[in-house]
Design a protein around this motif. Structure first.
Motif, mmCIF file in Angstrom:
data_model
loop_
_atom_site.group_PDB
_atom_site.id
_atom_site.type_symbol
_atom_site.label_atom_id
_atom_site.label_comp_id
_atom_site.label_asym_id
_atom_site.label_seq_id
_atom_site.Cartn_x
_atom_site.Cartn_y
_atom_site.Cartn_z
ATOM 1 N N ILE A 1 0.841 -1.204 0.000
ATOM 2 C CA ILE A 1 0.000 0.000 0.000
ATOM 3 C C ILE A 1 0.872 1.248 0.000
ATOM 4 C CG2 ILE A 1 -1.674 1.323 1.352
ATOM 5 C CD1 ILE A 1 -2.782 -1.403 2.346
ATOM 6 N N TYR A 2 1.910 1.258 0.835
ATOM 7 C CA TYR A 2 2.824 2.404 0.866
ATOM 8 C C TYR A 2 3.411 2.661 -0.517
ATOM 9 C CZ TYR A 2 2.899 1.957 6.014
ATOM 10 O OH TYR A 2 2.566 1.895 7.342
ATOM 11 N N LEU A 3 3.810 1.593 -1.189
ATOM 12 C CA LEU A 3 4.433 1.718 -2.505
ATOM 13 C C LEU A 3 3.442 2.277 -3.515
ATOM 14 C CD1 LEU A 3 6.939 1.196 -4.235
ATOM 15 C CD2 LEU A 3 6.075 -1.112 -4.666
ATOM 16 N N LYS A 4 2.226 1.789 -3.501
ATOM 17 C CA LYS A 4 1.216 2.263 -4.445
ATOM 18 C C LYS A 4 0.863 3.728 -4.216
ATOM 19 C CE LYS A 4 -1.127 -2.107 -5.530
ATOM 20 N NZ LYS A 4 -2.418 -2.832 -5.546
ATOM 21 N N PHE A 5 0.779 4.106 -2.945
ATOM 22 C CA PHE A 5 0.379 5.468 -2.619
ATOM 23 C C PHE A 5 1.551 6.444 -2.550
ATOM 24 C CE2 PHE A 5 -3.901 4.568 -0.266
ATOM 25 C CZ PHE A 5 -4.442 4.154 -1.473
ATOM 26 N N GLY A 6 2.754 5.925 -2.546
ATOM 27 C CA GLY A 6 3.915 6.800 -2.441
ATOM 28 C C GLY A 6 4.027 7.467 -1.089
ATOM 29 N N VAL A 7 3.688 6.717 -0.023
ATOM 30 C CA VAL A 7 3.735 7.259 1.336
ATOM 31 C C VAL A 7 4.643 6.380 2.191
ATOM 32 C CG1 VAL A 7 1.416 8.205 1.109
ATOM 33 C CG2 VAL A 7 1.715 5.928 2.090
ATOM 34 N N ALA A 8 4.887 6.829 3.432
ATOM 35 C CA ALA A 8 5.835 6.105 4.282
ATOM 36 C C ALA A 8 5.272 5.734 5.642
ATOM 37 C CB ALA A 8 7.100 6.940 4.459
ATOM 38 N N ASP A 9 3.994 6.064 5.907
ATOM 39 C CA ASP A 9 3.433 5.716 7.214
ATOM 40 C C ASP A 9 1.950 5.408 7.080
ATOM 41 O OD1 ASP A 9 1.763 8.260 8.187
ATOM 42 O OD2 ASP A 9 3.546 8.950 7.125
ATOM 43 N N ARG A 10 1.409 4.734 8.069
ATOM 44 C CA ARG A 10 0.037 4.238 8.017
ATOM 45 C C ARG A 10 -1.002 5.359 8.082
ATOM 46 N NH1 ARG A 10 -0.071 -0.062 10.750
ATOM 47 N NH2 ARG A 10 -2.201 -0.139 11.578
ATOM 48 N N VAL A 11 -0.710 6.415 8.836
ATOM 49 C CA VAL A 11 -1.667 7.517 8.937
ATOM 50 C C VAL A 11 -1.857 8.192 7.581
ATOM 51 C CG1 VAL A 11 -2.129 9.765 9.969
ATOM 52 C CG2 VAL A 11 -1.203 7.917 11.379
ATOM 53 N N THR A 12 -0.737 8.502 6.910
ATOM 54 C CA THR A 12 -0.819 9.137 5.596
ATOM 55 C C THR A 12 -1.478 8.206 4.590
ATOM 56 O OG1 THR A 12 1.223 10.341 6.091
ATOM 57 C CG2 THR A 12 0.490 10.320 3.804
ATOM 58 N N ALA A 13 -1.202 6.907 4.700
ATOM 59 C CA ALA A 13 -1.831 5.937 3.799
ATOM 60 C C ALA A 13 -3.346 5.950 3.973
ATOM 61 C CB ALA A 13 -1.279 4.546 4.063
ATOM 62 N N ALA A 14 -3.801 5.988 5.224
ATOM 63 C CA ALA A 14 -5.238 6.009 5.478
ATOM 64 C C ALA A 14 -5.871 7.299 4.953
ATOM 65 C CB ALA A 14 -5.507 5.850 6.979
ATOM 66 N N LEU A 15 -5.202 8.418 5.187
ATOM 67 C CA LEU A 15 -5.720 9.704 4.688
ATOM 68 C C LEU A 15 -5.789 9.707 3.176
ATOM 69 C CD1 LEU A 15 -3.866 12.241 7.025
ATOM 70 C CD2 LEU A 15 -6.323 11.767 6.959
ATOM 71 N N ARG A 16 -4.747 9.167 2.541
ATOM 72 C CA ARG A 16 -4.716 9.087 1.091
ATOM 73 C C ARG A 16 -5.858 8.206 0.577
ATOM 74 N NH1 ARG A 16 -0.479 9.646 -2.412
ATOM 75 N NH2 ARG A 16 -1.151 9.506 -4.584
ATOM 76 N N GLY A 17 -6.079 7.069 1.228
ATOM 77 C CA GLY A 17 -7.139 6.185 0.817
ATOM 78 C C GLY A 17 -8.497 6.829 0.907
ATOM 79 N N LEU A 18 -8.735 7.576 1.980
ATOM 80 C CA LEU A 18 -9.998 8.283 2.142
ATOM 81 C C LEU A 18 -10.141 9.397 1.121
ATOM 82 C CD1 LEU A 18 -10.000 8.514 6.048
ATOM 83 C CD2 LEU A 18 -11.624 7.196 4.658
ATOM 84 N N ALA A 19 -9.040 10.103 0.831
ATOM 85 C CA ALA A 19 -9.073 11.243 -0.073
ATOM 86 C C ALA A 19 -9.414 10.852 -1.496
ATOM 87 C CB ALA A 19 -7.729 11.979 -0.047
ATOM 88 N N ILE A 20 -8.935 9.696 -1.930
ATOM 89 C CA ILE A 20 -9.186 9.291 -3.317
ATOM 90 C C ILE A 20 -10.351 8.327 -3.434
ATOM 91 C CG2 ILE A 20 -6.757 9.621 -3.905
ATOM 92 C CD1 ILE A 20 -6.421 6.586 -3.894
ATOM 93 N N GLY A 21 -11.003 8.038 -2.319
ATOM 94 C CA GLY A 21 -12.160 7.174 -2.351
ATOM 95 C C GLY A 21 -11.838 5.687 -2.421
ATOM 96 N N ALA A 22 -10.577 5.315 -2.136
ATOM 97 C CA ALA A 22 -10.206 3.898 -2.165
ATOM 98 C C ALA A 22 -10.806 3.134 -1.000
ATOM 99 C CB ALA A 22 -8.684 3.756 -2.141
ATOM 100 N N ILE A 23 -11.053 3.850 0.107
ATOM 101 C CA ILE A 23 -11.723 3.259 1.271
ATOM 102 C C ILE A 23 -12.795 4.211 1.733
ATOM 103 C CG2 ILE A 23 -9.709 1.916 2.000
ATOM 104 C CD1 ILE A 23 -9.149 4.058 4.102
ATOM 105 N N LYS A 24 -13.710 3.702 2.510
ATOM 106 C CA LYS A 24 -14.837 4.507 2.996
ATOM 107 C C LYS A 24 -14.756 4.692 4.510
ATOM 108 C CE LYS A 24 -16.492 4.665 -1.149
ATOM 109 N NZ LYS A 24 -16.401 5.890 -1.920
#
Length: 253
Positions: free
Chosen positions: A230-253
């Motif tokens: 997930i980090y690699l796909k999103f280009g992030v380095a931590d779980r908080v940013t990954a979750a924010l990114r997922g919410l921002a692009i609609g990948a998770i609800k």
């Protein structure tokens, strides 16, 4: 919101609604979209227009700086607004995000609590003698919102509630098209597998990797592996940013 009744109501401002909607739909780039807005907004009696895009934290284009598009405002005011980062103390944009109805710039001081710095900005705006205008909130997918400022200059104009709602509709339609065009530019590598989506949704709910492993019946090591993907796909380095990114692009609800 109090209607302005001391001036003649501006009737039939939008002109050809069908033409506007069609031109907006057919705009294939940001420059074309801008031309559509500039072409149609004067039909409302508007002489100035600004658009502030507010991507959510985690979005690919998120930045602490504000994306501002302006037309018709004096060049020296626009340059000053950006150079002095006046948007950091502009309460109009912030207040617009707290409401669903447009309000007049001159009424911003009554729209909610403001700080001393924000009041100083409102005083500066009044001193610039740009005239009055409407603050219009616009809303998009996955928390991708924005603000439109539609200025009518020093020439006072009377707008009924119905007129104002038409202006809001025009701004909302433009914002949605802007979001569509942005989405076309986003990289394709952000799509998650079903398992990755499941894990990131638990992360967004505050669960640790070990707890997630227990919930879905896999080993903590496997959860770690999924998180690295997930980090690699999103280009992030931590779980908080990954979750924010997922919410921002609609990948998770």
């Amino acid at each position: 919101m109090q209607e302005r009744t001391d001036y003649a109501c501006v009737a039939n401002m939008i002109g050809d609604v069908d033409a506007y909607a069609r031109d907006m739909r057919d705009s294939e780039g940001f420059a074309a979209l801008r031309r559509v807005c500039i072409t149609h907004l004067p039909g409302f009696g508007a002489v100035m227009f600004s658009y502030h895009h507010l991507p959510p934290p985690g979005a690919v284009d998120y930045s602490s700086a504000l994306t501002v598009i302006a037309h018709g405002f004096p060049t020296d005011w626009v340059n000053r607004y950006i150079k002095e980062q006046m948007y950091r103390h502009d309460p109009i944009t912030r207040l617009a995000m707290d409401v669903s109805e447009p309000f007049w710039w001159s009424e911003a001081g009554n729209a909610g609590a403001i700080s001393a710095d924000e009041q100083a900005y409102l005083d500066t705006l009044a001193a610039a003698q740009l005239g009055d205008g409407l603050a219009i909130p616009v809303f998009g997918p996955n928390g991708r919102n924005g603000y439109c400022g539609v200025g009518f200059g020093k020439q006072a104009t009377g707008l009924s509630y119905a007129d104002i709602k038409q202006v809001q509709w025009v701004c909302q339609l433009g914002h949605q098209r802007y979001c569509d065009l942005l989405k076309m530019q986003f990289p394709d590598g952000e799509h998650l597998t079903g398992r990755e989506t499941e894990i990131l949704e638990w992360v967004a709910k505050g669960k640790s990797n070990s707890v997630i492993a227990e919930i879905i019946g896999i080993s903590p090591h496997t959860v770690d592996t999924y998180m690295r993907r997930i980090y690699l796909k999103f280009g992030v380095a931590d779980r908080v940013t990954a979750a924010l990114r997922g919410l921002a692009i609609g990948a998770i609800k």
